[in-house]
Scaffold this motif. Structure first.
Motif, PDB file in Angstrom:
ATOM      1  N   LEU A  51      -3.456   3.785  -2.033  1.00 39.36           N
ATOM      2  CA  LEU A  51      -3.702   2.654  -2.922  1.00 39.36           C
ATOM      3  C   LEU A  51      -3.221   1.369  -2.260  1.00 39.36           C
ATOM      4  O   LEU A  51      -2.080   1.301  -1.776  1.00 39.36           O
ATOM      5  N   ASP A  52      -4.081   0.361  -2.211  1.00 43.50           N
ATOM      6  CA  ASP A  52      -3.723  -0.976  -1.745  1.00 43.50           C
ATOM      7  C   ASP A  52      -3.685  -1.891  -2.968  1.00 43.50           C
ATOM      8  O   ASP A  52      -4.613  -1.876  -3.788  1.00 43.50           O
ATOM      9  N   TYR A  53      -2.677  -2.720  -3.070  1.00 41.02           N
ATOM     10  CA  TYR A  53      -2.484  -3.455  -4.319  1.00 41.02           C
ATOM     11  C   TYR A  53      -1.703  -4.744  -4.103  1.00 41.02           C
ATOM     12  O   TYR A  53      -1.098  -4.967  -3.042  1.00 41.02           O
TER      13      TYR A  53
ATOM     14  N   VAL B 110      -2.801   3.449 -13.273  1.00 39.13           N
ATOM     15  CA  VAL B 110      -4.036   3.511 -12.507  1.00 39.13           C
ATOM     16  C   VAL B 110      -4.465   4.980 -12.495  1.00 39.13           C
ATOM     17  O   VAL B 110      -3.674   5.866 -12.156  1.00 39.13           O
TER      18      VAL B 110
ATOM     19  N   GLU C  27      -2.971  -5.390  -9.358  1.00 42.80           N
ATOM     20  CA  GLU C  27      -4.385  -5.454  -9.005  1.00 42.80           C
ATOM     21  C   GLU C  27      -4.601  -4.596  -7.764  1.00 42.80           C
ATOM     22  O   GLU C  27      -3.831  -4.685  -6.799  1.00 42.80           O
ATOM     23  N   PHE C  28      -5.642  -3.786  -7.788  1.00 40.41           N
ATOM     24  CA  PHE C  28      -5.907  -2.873  -6.677  1.00 40.41           C
ATOM     25  C   PHE C  28      -7.123  -3.351  -5.887  1.00 40.41           C
ATOM     26  O   PHE C  28      -8.176  -3.659  -6.457  1.00 40.41           O
ATOM     27  N   THR C  29      -6.937  -3.442  -4.572  1.00 42.13           N
ATOM     28  CA  THR C  29      -8.038  -3.842  -3.692  1.00 42.13           C
ATOM     29  C   THR C  29      -8.762  -2.640  -3.111  1.00 42.13           C
ATOM     30  O   THR C  29      -9.905  -2.751  -2.672  1.00 42.13           O
TER      31      THR C  29
ATOM     32  N   SER D 234       0.864  -1.173   0.000  1.00 42.52           N
ATOM     33  CA  SER D 234       0.000   0.000   0.000  1.00 42.52           C
ATOM     34  C   SER D 234       0.898   1.220   0.000  1.00 42.52           C
ATOM     35  O   SER D 234       2.040   1.165   0.474  1.00 42.52           O
TER      36      SER D 234
ATOM     37  N   ASN E 269      -7.905   0.880 -14.329  1.00 43.99           N
ATOM     38  CA  ASN E 269      -6.604   0.228 -14.319  1.00 43.99           C
ATOM     39  C   ASN E 269      -6.332  -0.318 -15.719  1.00 43.99           C
ATOM     40  O   ASN E 269      -6.944  -1.296 -16.144  1.00 43.99           O
TER      41      ASN E 269
ATOM     42  N   VAL F  29      -8.731   1.963  -3.506  1.00 44.48           N
ATOM     43  CA  VAL F  29      -8.170   3.257  -3.870  1.00 44.48           C
ATOM     44  C   VAL F  29      -8.994   4.323  -3.171  1.00 44.48           C
ATOM     45  O   VAL F  29     -10.208   4.413  -3.361  1.00 44.48           O
TER      46      VAL F  29
ATOM     47  N   PRO G  41       3.143   1.590  -7.282  1.00 43.99           N
ATOM     48  CA  PRO G  41       2.502   2.629  -8.091  1.00 43.99           C
ATOM     49  C   PRO G  41       3.306   3.920  -7.943  1.00 43.99           C
ATOM     50  O   PRO G  41       3.429   4.452  -6.833  1.00 43.99           O
TER      51      PRO G  41
END
Length: 692
Positions: free
Chosen positions: A103-105, A87, A67-69, A45, A82, A71, A142
């Motif tokens: 952002l968590d990814y 992103v 892949e983002f969980t 993140s 995305n 935002v 990111p």
């Protein structure tokens, strides 16, 4: 037509986003990174703080195959798109306001993060390291492929507590929870994303302090404790010299150097944290043959030229590599003397001129120029600039340039402007000749070297004499006796050995000058042309290059002495690439009557060096000797198939060429095809494509 429209639309979208990004300034980024080594992926993140100068309706970051969980903008979930490369947030943002983006990814980087040796049984080989040169950090964070976006980054990395973690910045905290540790690193100044880095492995460290109080940490593998001194020899002297010579204080909180397995280059100048190839981790014998000094100085010089002041685009890349190369040569001049410095410039001038004569000359302003151009022509351009304007104006201009554009981006015209201001000189002719032209003024440069170095002046006189008369008419003895230059004598041995008097050869063999003895060992073709007993003394020299070359040539020339030569060199390994050991094993197997009971053991050892647990330099040497002398077992063919997908492009190219060669042989082709079921999908696809 539909495909063309799609391409134009994507181009337009990226163009619009890039333009609008100019209205946004990212100030700070704090990342949380959790690598999963055996799976080759990471979870992370990042929180960015940014300000908006004018109203915009979108903002984006470069993010490759992530892949983002979640935002969030200012702690609220926001819609995003995305593309696989970026992103993007489609949201109206007001000028004059500041925002926080989280952002968590998850990411499974195909490059830039390298997960090394996690599937073997040796935990001491386990490593994770990054290499984001250019614009590739966006594979694991990111961030910003555009190096003009400079951000103050802080990294928090969580991993198995038994491993050391090294990254940019100052280590401010380590928190342990169960089997994990979180290492927190703080940066105080902004930098381009491509300079972010971390390394994870089993390390110990040597700690030094520079003259100005900067902490220097030199990392090493526990097994290499006796190699610390020769590997990092002169590190403090290099640091102190560069800071004094450049005239601007080292700009970062500390400095670290970390060797890693199978690195893609010699080294990489990540901000405050150089990562380099462990092929440079050497013992004291290897120091004369191959040492880390130049790479050490080159990557450290980048902390000013590239990291503190960064190019605006590839057209200005000379401002990075030319300066790092030049200051590394200056450092060697300080350590090893003027002869070393001017002869190095002569070698690079010759290489540049040879390239130009082949029609491969390039401008320093060409963003697609080669390393030879950016590094060596760049260093020459700086050398000649300093000579043109003088030491005082040069150093004043460099200081002004670095201070004015600190933590910012710059172009070549801006640099030239500072040098003209410091010197009062019009540099337009210099720019045309050294920066814009695809050639270079070879004779002018050669005359400058002759002016600076008596030994090079003598060499040029010798070369002129050779052009005007037969080589047999040259009085080599007078040239040899007329100089104390080791460099000139080495050059004569390497280029005129066959026509030089025996008396000179005898004097070299009777001397204890390792550099000259090595030059002789490298240059002789047939050992029988020289005194046998004297040549045998070369096997005693503290030089792995000398030993490797002498052993092979004596072994070939005197079959009756092979056993004694092998016994004398039996315990020598050589460089980290095992150059002497791999050749010794080959010769021992081929020598009839030498330890026949151990032949299988020797072959198994040699054959085993193709395995992925070894460095690609070791593997390549083993592949070459096996291919030339013995052939391959199935295990070697499996290792070769694995190597065709290796992350090092040089080794991958070598391995693919060898695989193609083997596939042309019907017997090998059938053997390789029978092993396809044991290969990974990528390896199998490559081989099947070549068969088709």
């Amino acid at each position: 037509m539909k495909q063309l429209i799609t391409v134009l639309f994507l181009f337009q979208s990226v163009f619009v986003l890039t333009q609008r990004q100019d209205k946004v300034n990212f100030i700070h980024g704090e990342a949380q990174i959790v690598p999963f080594a055996r799976e080759g992926r990471l979870e992370g993140s990042v929180i960015y703080k940014f300000e908006v100068f004018q109203d915009v309706d979108s903002v984006f970051l470069d993010a490759r195959n992530m892949e983002f969980t979640s935002v969030r903008l200012n702690d609220r979930i926001v819609k995003y798109s995305n593309s696989g490369n970026t992103v993007s947030l489609k949201k109206k943002l007001k000028g004059g306001k500041s925002y926080k983006l989280k952002l968590d990814y998850t990411a499974g980087p195909k490059q830039t993060v390298y997960f090394m040796n996690w599937n073997d049984d040796n935990p001491n080989n386990d490593q994770i390291w990054t290499q984001g040169q250019g614009k590739y950090t966006s594979y694991w964070l990111p961030s910003f492929d555009d190096m003009t976006e400079k951000v103050e980054f802080d990294l928090n990395i969580t991993f198995d507590k038994n491993y050391e973690i090294i990254a940019n910045g100052k280590l401010v905290a380590i928190q342990e929870k169960d089997s994990l540790k979180t290492w927190s690193f703080d940066m105080k100044d902004p930098m381009s994303s491509y300079l972010l880095a971390f390394a994870i492995g089993i390390y110990e460290k040597q700690q030094l302090t520079s003259a100005n109080g900067t902490p220097i940490k030199n990392y090493f593998y526990p097994k290499d404790s006796e190699r610390v001194e020769p590997t990092y020899r002169y590190t403090k002297e290099i640091f102190d010299f560069l800071e004094e010579e450049i005239g601007v204080a080292y700009p970062w909180q500390n400095y670290k150097q970390v060797p890693v397995h199978d690195f893609l280059y010699a080294g990489m100048e990540n901000t405050g944290c150089t990562i380099f190839s462990d092929a440079y981790v050497i013992d004291s014998v290897a120091f004369m043959d191959k040492n880390y000094v130049n790479v050490n100085a080159h990557e450290l010089a980048h902390q000013w030229f590239g990291n503190l002041v960064t190019e605006k685009s590839g057209s200005h890349h000379w401002l990075h590599e030319g300066f790092a190369t030049y200051y590394a040569y200056l450092t060697e001049k300080e350590l090893f003397g003027e002869e070393h410095f001017y002869w190095k410039l002569f070698e690079t001038l010759t290489a540049l001129q040879n390239s130009i004569e082949k029609g491969q000359g390039q401008s320093l302003l060409d963003p697609r120029a080669s390393s030879l151009t950016f590094y060596e022509k760049g260093a020459w351009a700086i050398f000649m600039l300093r000579d043109r304007i003088g030491d005082v104006a040069f150093k004043k201009g460099i200081q002004s340039y670095l201070e004015k554009y600190a933590f910012a981006n710059v172009t070549v015209p801006k640099f030239i402007q500072e040098m003209e201001k410091s010197s009062g000189a019009d540099l337009s002719h210099y720019v045309k000749v050294w920066l814009e032209d695809t050639a270079l003024p070879f004779k002018v440069a050669q005359e400058k070297l002759a002016e600076k170095s008596e030994s090079l002046k003598s060499l040029f006189a010798l070369q002129a004499a050779l052009k005007s008369q037969e080589s047999g008419d040259i009085d080599y003895t007078s040239y040899w006796n007329g100089t104390n230059s080791i460099q000139l004598k080495k050059y004569m041995l390497q280029n005129f050995l066959r026509t030089m008097p025996e008396e000179i050869i005898d004097r070299v063999l009777d001397s204890n000058t390792l550099e000259l003895r090595q030059a002789l060992a490298l240059s002789i073709q047939d050992a029988k042309d020289y005194p046998k007993k004297k040549l045998e003394t070369l096997l005693n020299d503290e030089s792995y290059v000398t030993l490797e070359n002498t052993l092979l040539k004596l072994w070939m020339a005197y079959p009756e002495e092979r056993n004694s030569y092998l016994e004398k060199t039996k315990e020598t390994i050589g460089f980290p690439n095992k150059n002497v050991r791999i050749m010794w094993l080959t010769l021992a197997i081929l020598t009839e009557g030498y330890e026949g009971r151990n032949t299988k053991l020797y072959f198994d050892e040699l054959s085993g060096y193709t395995a992925p647990e070894y460095s690609f330099e070791v593997r390549q040497g083993a592949f070459q000797y096996l291919n030339e002398a013995f052939g391959f077992k199935d295990s070697n063919l499996l290792d070769l198939a694995e190597a065709t997908t290796h992350h090092s492009w040089q080794f991958k190219k070598f391995s693919r060429n060898l695989m193609v060669e083997l596939l042309r042989d019907q017997v090998y082709k059938e053997r390789i095809m029978s092993l396809l079921g044991k290969l990974k999908p990528e390896e199998r696809r490559y081989i099947e494509s070549k068969v088709k």
